[in-house]
Design a protein around this motif. Sequence first.
Motif, mmCIF file in Angstrom:
data_model
loop_
_atom_site.group_PDB
_atom_site.id
_atom_site.type_symbol
_atom_site.label_atom_id
_atom_site.label_comp_id
_atom_site.label_asym_id
_atom_site.label_seq_id
_atom_site.Cartn_x
_atom_site.Cartn_y
_atom_site.Cartn_z
ATOM 1 N N GLY A 35 5.806 5.947 12.047
ATOM 2 C CA GLY A 35 4.643 5.773 11.197
ATOM 3 C C GLY A 35 4.526 6.827 10.104
ATOM 4 O O GLY A 35 5.011 7.961 10.259
ATOM 5 N N THR A 36 3.895 6.439 9.003
ATOM 6 C CA THR A 36 3.576 7.347 7.912
ATOM 7 C C THR A 36 2.092 7.240 7.629
ATOM 8 O O THR A 36 1.584 6.132 7.396
ATOM 9 C CB THR A 36 4.366 6.998 6.633
ATOM 10 O OG1 THR A 36 5.760 7.154 6.869
ATOM 11 C CG2 THR A 36 3.938 7.907 5.473
ATOM 12 N N THR A 37 1.396 8.363 7.666
ATOM 13 C CA THR A 37 -0.038 8.383 7.377
ATOM 14 C C THR A 37 -0.245 8.536 5.874
ATOM 15 O O THR A 37 0.179 9.539 5.289
ATOM 16 C CB THR A 37 -0.732 9.537 8.112
ATOM 17 O OG1 THR A 37 -0.542 9.378 9.525
ATOM 18 C CG2 THR A 37 -2.225 9.541 7.801
ATOM 19 N N THR A 55 -2.771 8.895 2.716
ATOM 20 C CA THR A 55 -4.116 9.288 2.302
ATOM 21 C C THR A 55 -4.221 9.079 0.803
ATOM 22 O O THR A 55 -3.426 9.660 0.039
ATOM 23 C CB THR A 55 -4.395 10.757 2.636
ATOM 24 O OG1 THR A 55 -4.228 10.962 4.046
ATOM 25 C CG2 THR A 55 -5.830 11.130 2.242
ATOM 26 N N LYS A 88 0.072 -2.164 9.027
ATOM 27 C CA LYS A 88 -0.932 -1.167 8.658
ATOM 28 C C LYS A 88 -1.852 -0.965 9.857
ATOM 29 O O LYS A 88 -2.245 -1.935 10.514
ATOM 30 C CB LYS A 88 -1.729 -1.676 7.461
ATOM 31 C CG LYS A 88 -2.868 -0.798 6.995
ATOM 32 C CD LYS A 88 -3.548 -1.476 5.805
ATOM 33 C CE LYS A 88 -4.723 -0.674 5.286
ATOM 34 N NZ LYS A 88 -5.379 -1.354 4.118
ATOM 35 N N SER A 92 3.661 11.927 6.588
ATOM 36 C CA SER A 92 2.429 11.778 5.816
ATOM 37 C C SER A 92 2.746 11.676 4.329
ATOM 38 O O SER A 92 3.790 12.139 3.858
ATOM 39 C CB SER A 92 1.482 12.958 6.080
ATOM 40 O OG SER A 92 2.067 14.159 5.649
ATOM 41 N N TYR A 145 -5.313 1.238 11.395
ATOM 42 C CA TYR A 145 -6.410 2.200 11.362
ATOM 43 C C TYR A 145 -6.571 2.796 12.761
ATOM 44 O O TYR A 145 -6.173 2.175 13.760
ATOM 45 C CB TYR A 145 -7.717 1.520 10.939
ATOM 46 C CG TYR A 145 -7.731 1.008 9.527
ATOM 47 C CD1 TYR A 145 -7.841 -0.358 9.256
ATOM 48 C CD2 TYR A 145 -7.641 1.881 8.440
ATOM 49 C CE1 TYR A 145 -7.864 -0.834 7.956
ATOM 50 C CE2 TYR A 145 -7.657 1.411 7.145
ATOM 51 C CZ TYR A 145 -7.769 0.055 6.907
ATOM 52 O OH TYR A 145 -7.787 -0.419 5.620
ATOM 53 N N PRO A 146 -7.169 3.992 12.864
ATOM 54 C CA PRO A 146 -7.353 4.624 14.178
ATOM 55 C C PRO A 146 -8.116 3.733 15.145
ATOM 56 O O PRO A 146 -9.076 3.071 14.756
ATOM 57 C CB PRO A 146 -8.152 5.884 13.839
ATOM 58 C CG PRO A 146 -7.806 6.187 12.428
ATOM 59 C CD PRO A 146 -7.625 4.864 11.762
ATOM 60 N N SER A 203 -5.766 3.899 2.784
ATOM 61 C CA SER A 203 -5.585 5.065 3.657
ATOM 62 C C SER A 203 -5.506 4.588 5.116
ATOM 63 O O SER A 203 -6.470 4.054 5.657
ATOM 64 C CB SER A 203 -6.750 6.049 3.490
ATOM 65 O OG SER A 203 -6.761 6.603 2.193
ATOM 66 N N ALA A 204 -4.352 4.781 5.726
ATOM 67 C CA ALA A 204 -4.088 4.273 7.071
ATOM 68 C C ALA A 204 -2.710 4.766 7.493
ATOM 69 O O ALA A 204 -2.026 5.463 6.740
ATOM 70 C CB ALA A 204 -4.125 2.746 7.101
ATOM 71 N N VAL A 205 -2.309 4.394 8.699
ATOM 72 C CA VAL A 205 -0.943 4.652 9.143
ATOM 73 C C VAL A 205 -0.128 3.383 8.916
ATOM 74 O O VAL A 205 -0.578 2.281 9.264
ATOM 75 C CB VAL A 205 -0.895 5.051 10.630
ATOM 76 C CG1 VAL A 205 0.555 5.288 11.063
ATOM 77 C CG2 VAL A 205 -1.731 6.298 10.873
ATOM 78 N N TYR A 206 1.049 3.539 8.348
ATOM 79 C CA TYR A 206 1.913 2.400 8.072
ATOM 80 C C TYR A 206 3.159 2.499 8.952
ATOM 81 O O TYR A 206 3.860 3.511 8.960
ATOM 82 C CB TYR A 206 2.310 2.372 6.594
ATOM 83 C CG TYR A 206 1.149 2.015 5.706
ATOM 84 C CD1 TYR A 206 0.193 2.970 5.384
ATOM 85 C CD2 TYR A 206 0.990 0.722 5.218
ATOM 86 C CE1 TYR A 206 -0.895 2.646 4.588
ATOM 87 C CE2 TYR A 206 -0.089 0.393 4.424
ATOM 88 C CZ TYR A 206 -1.033 1.358 4.114
ATOM 89 O OH TYR A 206 -2.111 1.034 3.331
#
Lengths: 112, 113
Positions: free
Chosen positions: B106-108, B110, B37, B10, B39-40, B85-88
């Motif tokens: 992945g890296t979240t 924020t 990138k 994160s 998103y949930p 803001s997302a997971v990369y």
Amino acid sequence: DGGITQSPKYLFRKEGQNVTLSCEQNLNHDAMYWYRQDPGQGLRLIYYSQIVNDFQKGDIAEGYSVSREKKESFPLTVTSAQKNPTAFYLCASRQGAIAEAFFGQGTRLTVV
Amino acid sequence: DQQVKQNSPSLSVQEGRISILNCDYTNSMFDYFLWYKKYPAEGPTFLISISSIKDKNEDGRFTVFLNKSAKHLSLHIVPSQPGDSAVYFCAATSRSNDYKLSFGAGTTVTVRA
């Protein structure tokens, strides 16, 4: 407009049942892929196909099967042999020497 | 054996500042690297890529740097925006391997207002 369509978005399966996830693309891409995502993990390759009527196992193919009878379609069957099928499944496609793969919106499979 | 690693799960950054995401790989056969990138509950979207013959690629607010000797790449986002803001996910591939993508965890990111 062109893209990759996965259906359904959410799927519930009882233990012991097979279930098939749909993936259709109208990008005219030769290569198609199935990945699985689990919480806190990256995407892992299940199966891929470089051309119609041909497909190869990925890193975690056990308990899954695929077919590639048409260029635009690459369905994935999750069989009862898959021990932990609850996950988010993603289909992707790619063309030629272009490395970028394009993904569908995913199917969330839950075993109940 | 995980061939692509993102060691920071994160990252929190203030809006307007720079976000730096890191990625390491072990397979020297990789010749193309990508960032996605996500998103949930959605599929990943392609962000930017770099070939192994380059050390930098820039596209708007996004720049990817590749250090082949260190087997390391990084993604810089500047300035960071709330929509970032997302997971990369970092991914690597090679022509010799049918362009199969190997992903990091992945890296979240924020982005704080």
